[in-house]
Design an enzyme around this catalytic site. Structure first.
Site, short mmCIF file in Angstrom:
data_model
loop_
_atom_site.label_atom_id
_atom_site.label_comp_id
_atom_site.label_asym_id
_atom_site.label_seq_id
_atom_site.Cartn_x
_atom_site.Cartn_y
_atom_site.Cartn_z
N ASP A 24 0.84 -1.19 0.00
CA ASP A 24 0.00 0.00 0.00
C ASP A 24 0.88 1.25 0.00
OD1 ASP A 24 0.98 0.03 2.56
OD2 ASP A 24 -0.95 -0.19 3.56
N ASP A 57 1.24 4.74 1.93
CA ASP A 57 0.84 5.59 3.04
C ASP A 57 0.90 7.04 2.57
OD1 ASP A 57 0.55 3.47 4.96
OD2 ASP A 57 2.73 3.35 5.02
N LYS A 72 12.44 -6.63 6.03
CA LYS A 72 10.98 -6.64 5.89
C LYS A 72 10.48 -8.01 5.45
CE LYS A 72 9.07 -3.32 3.49
NZ LYS A 72 7.83 -2.90 4.20
N TYR A 105 6.10 -8.97 12.16
CA TYR A 105 5.94 -7.66 11.52
C TYR A 105 4.47 -7.25 11.65
CZ TYR A 105 6.54 -4.12 7.75
OH TYR A 105 6.60 -2.97 7.02
#
Length: 568
Positions: free
Chosen positions: A100, A102, A215, A224
Site C-alpha cells: 500500500d 501511506d 521486511k 511484523y
C-alpha cells in the site's frame, strides 16, 4: 586523518569496506530478493506515480471546494493549495508488489478533519478508479482506506496553522507543528520520521537493500505487525538504520549479519536512537523514561528521530519480546552459516512454523452479517484489542507465552438466513466441523461480481490466533482463561452501541488444539498436525464454561475457551 561524517549518537563500530567475498554474498542476496518478488516492475511503479498525481489533483480540488463553501474568493480558494506527501515503505523506497501507499493530505487551517471525511470522501467516491473505500474517523490516527486503480492507499489528513499550503511546502520545519492538536501531530509525524531516517543513514542504497531483506524476513517469520505487538515498518526501518550507522561502509549482506548479532545481544530496554532527542517549540510530550513511568515500561524502545520523539515499539508485550529475541538468535545462526557457505539466503526467509509450534491456540473470530464496510470497522476494532488480551493472558500463572499471529484470516459466505449465520458461527474454526460450511457459497475474488452473489446477504469473518505455551509443573493443574476472555469481549462490545446488535456483529473465542485448527491456516503443501492416537481423549477432562443467559442472548461464544484449561 579521515574526515568521514559520523552518523548516530556514537562513533562507528567499523569503517571497513566490503570484501570481494562479501560483495558476492551481497549480489546473491539481491538475486534472492528478486526471486522472492521483493521488487515491483517499472509499469507498477509508473501506475503508482499516476495514482499519486490524481490524488494530488483531488487534494487541491478538496481544499478549493471547502474554501469556496467558506465564502473565499475564487483566487483565494485556489491559492489555499493542498499537498500530498507519502511516508512509510513507499517514501523509503522499499515498497514491493501489492504494497500500500501511506499518504498524507496536508491542508490549510480553515479545512477541518470533518471536511476530510465528507468533502474529500465524496470526491473519492466520484472517481471511476475507486475500487474500495473504508473511512475510519475514530481511529488513533483518523484514516480513509481505499483501493484506487488496484492500489491500496491509506489516506490521513493534517491541518497546518497557516492559510495556504503551497506545492513548495516541506515538513522539516518544527515550527509548522505549532498550534496543532495531537491527531494532526501524529499524522505529520509519519512523513517527518521517514525523511529523517533517510538523512541519517550513510548509504541509502545499502540501507534500502538491507531493509527490504529485513521486511521480507520479518513478514515470513511473523514478527511484523505493530497492531499485534511486534515492530511495524517504521520500527524495523529505524533498527536497520542504526546498524547502517555503526557500519557505514559495509554492504547490505554484512548489515544483515550485524543486525541479528547486535540486536540479539542488545541490553534491552536500552533504547535504539538514531540521533540525540531534540527539544522543540511545543508543550508536547517527548519520550523520556526519566520523567514518564509509561516510557520506563517500554520493553524494546526504538525512538523516532523527528521532533517530538516517540517510541515506535510501545506495543511490544513480554510474549512478543520473547518471540522477537528467538528470531534474532535464529537470524544470527543462519547468517553466520551463510557467510560460511553452509546455507543460502533462502533459508533466512523460510516461512514461520506458528501453527506447528504450539499444542494449544486461542481462536478469535469477528463476524458481521451486513456490509463489507461494517465488517472492516468491527474486525479492525477487534484486531486492535487483541494485544490487550495477550497482555492479560501472559501474566496468568501457568502461561509461559501468549504469542499472537500477525495475519488475520478473512473469509465471507453468502448468508441468506439467520439460521445460516448461526450455522457459520457454530461450525467455523474447527477442522472437525468446518466441512459443514460447504453447504454455503464461499465468496471469492473470482465469483464476487456474479449477480447471484453480488446482491446476496453476506457474512464476513476475520479470525486471529494466539498460540499458548504453558508452564505447569503439576499435571493436574489447570489454567483459567475465562476472565480475560470475557473482559475482552465486553471491551470490544463497549466501543459503539451499534456493536450491541447481535444479529449483525458477533465475536467468538474458542480454545483449539493444534490438530483441530481449520484448513485455511495451512498451505496446500503443508502436512497438518495430527492427533496422537495413543493419547486419551482429553476433551472429556475439560470443564466447559456454561454460557450465562445474557451470553446466550447475545450470540457471543466464549464456550470454546474453557474456564479451566487442561494443558496435558
Amino acid at each position: 586523518m579521515s574526515s568521514q561524517k559520523v552518523f548516530g549518537i556514537t562513533g562507528p563500530v567499523s569503517t571497513v569496506g566490503a570484501t570481494a567475498a562479501e560483495n558476492k554474498l551481497n549480489d546473491s542476496l539481491i538475486q534472492e530478493l528478486k526471486k522472492e518478488g521483493s521488487f515491483e516492475t517499472e509499469q507498477e511503479t509508473a501506475n503508482r506515480v499516476q495514482v499519486l498525481k490524481i490524488l494530488q489533483e483531488l487534494a487541491q480540488r478538496f481544499v478549493y471546494e471547502v474554501s469556496k463553501k467558506k465564502n473565499m474568493s475564487d483566487g483565494m480558494a485556489r491559492d489555499a493549495g493542498g499537498k500530498i506527501f507519502t511516508y512509510g515503505s513507499y517514501r523509503l523506497g522499499v515498497h514491493g508488489p501489492g504494497s500500500d501507499i501511506d499518504t498524507l493530505v496536508v491542508v490549510p487551517k480553515h479545512v477541518t478533519r470533518e471536511d476530510f471525511f465528507t468533502v474529500f470522501d465524496s470526491l473519492l467516491r466520484e472517481r471511476k478508479e475507486l475500487d474500495e473505500i473504508a473511512p475510519v474517523p475514530d481511529a488513533f490516527v483518523p484514516i480513509i482506506k481505499i483501493k484506487f486503480s488496484g492500489i491500496s492507499i491509506d489516506l490521513i489528513c493534517a491541518r497546518l496553522d497557516q492559510p495556504q499550503v503551497p506545492l513548495s511546502l516541506t515538513l522539516s520545519d518544527k515550527n509548522l507543528l505549532r498550534n496543532l492538536d495531537e491527531k494532526d501531530l501524529r499524522a505529520l509525524n509519519g512523513t517527518r520520521v521517514t525523511d529523517e531516517i533517510l538523512e541519517l543513514v550513510p548509504k541509502p542504497n545499502v540501507f534500502r537493500i538491507a531493509l527490504r531483506a529485513i521486511k521480507l524476513w520479518a513478514q515470513r517469520r511473523a514478527v511484523y505487525a505493530n497492531i499485534f505487538g511486534f515492530p511495524g515498518g517504521v520500527a524495523w526501518a529505524m533498527l536497520v538504520a542504526r546498524i547502517c550507522q555503526l557500519y557505514p561502509n559495509a554492504c547490505s549482506a554484512v548489515i544483515l549479519n550485524r543486525f541479528f548479532i547486535i540486536l540479539s545481544e542488545w541490553n534491552w530496554p536500552q533504547p535504539v536512537i538514531l540521533k540525540p532527542i531534540e527539544d522543540g517549540p511545543l508543550q508536547v510530550r517527548v519520550w523520556n523514561p526519566k520523567i514518564y513511568a509509561q516510557d520506563r515500561s517500554h520493553r524494546m524502545p526504538v525512538i523516532t528521530p523527528a521532533y517530538p520523539s516517540m517510541c515506535a515499539t510501545h506495543n511490544i508485550t513480554e510474549s512478543t519480546k520473547k518471540v522477537i529475541l528467538q528470531e534474532f538468535v535464529r537470524g544470527v545462526q543462519i547468517t553466520n552459516d551463510i557467510f560460511s557457505n553452509k546455507k543460502s539466503w533462502a533459508n533466512l526467509f523460510e516461512k514461520n512454523d506458528f501453527f506447528f509450534r504450539y499444542k494449544f491456540y486461542l481462536e478469535i473470530t469477528a463476524y458481521t452479517r451486513g456490509s463489507d464496510e461494517q465488517h472492516l470497522k468491527w474486525s479492525g476494532l477487534v484486531e486492535s484489542k487483541v494485544r490487550l488480551l495477550v497482555m492479560k493472558l501472559e501474566v496468568l500463572a501457568g502461561i509461559k507465552i501468549a504469542h499472537p499471529f500477525t495475519k488475520p484470516f478473512e473469509s465471507s459466505y453468502c448468508c441468506p438466513t439467520e439460521d445460516d449465520y448461526e450455522m457459520i458461527q457454530d461450525k467455523y474454526g474447527s477442522h472437525k466441523t468446518e466441512t459443514a460450511l460447504n453447504a454455503l457459497k464461499l465468496v471469492t475474488d473470482e465469483n464476487k461480481e456474479e449477480e447471484s452473489i453480488k446482491d446476496a446477504p453476506k457474512a464476513y469473518l476475520s479470525t486471529m490466533y494466539i498460540g499458548l505455551d504453558f508452564n505447569i509443573e503439576n499435571k493436574k493443574e489447570k489454567v483459567d482463561i475465562h476472565i480475560p476472555c470475557t473482559e475482552f469481549v465486553n471491551l470490544c462490545r463497549s466501543f459503539n452501541e451499534d456493536y450491541g446488535d447481535h444479529k449483525v456483529f458477533n465475536l467468538a473465542l474458542r480454545f483449539v488444539k493444534g490438530y483441530d485448527l481449520p484448513d485455511e491456516v495451512f498451505d496446500e503443501n503443508e502436512k497438518r498436525p495430527s492427533k496422537k492416537s495413543k493419547r486419551k481423549n482429553l476433551d472429556a477432562r475439560h470443564e466447559t464454561v456454561k454460557r450465562s443467559k445474557s451470553d446466550a442472548a447475545s450470540g457471543d461464544n466464549i464456550n470454546g475457551t474453557t474456564a479451566a484449561v487442561d494443558v496435558n
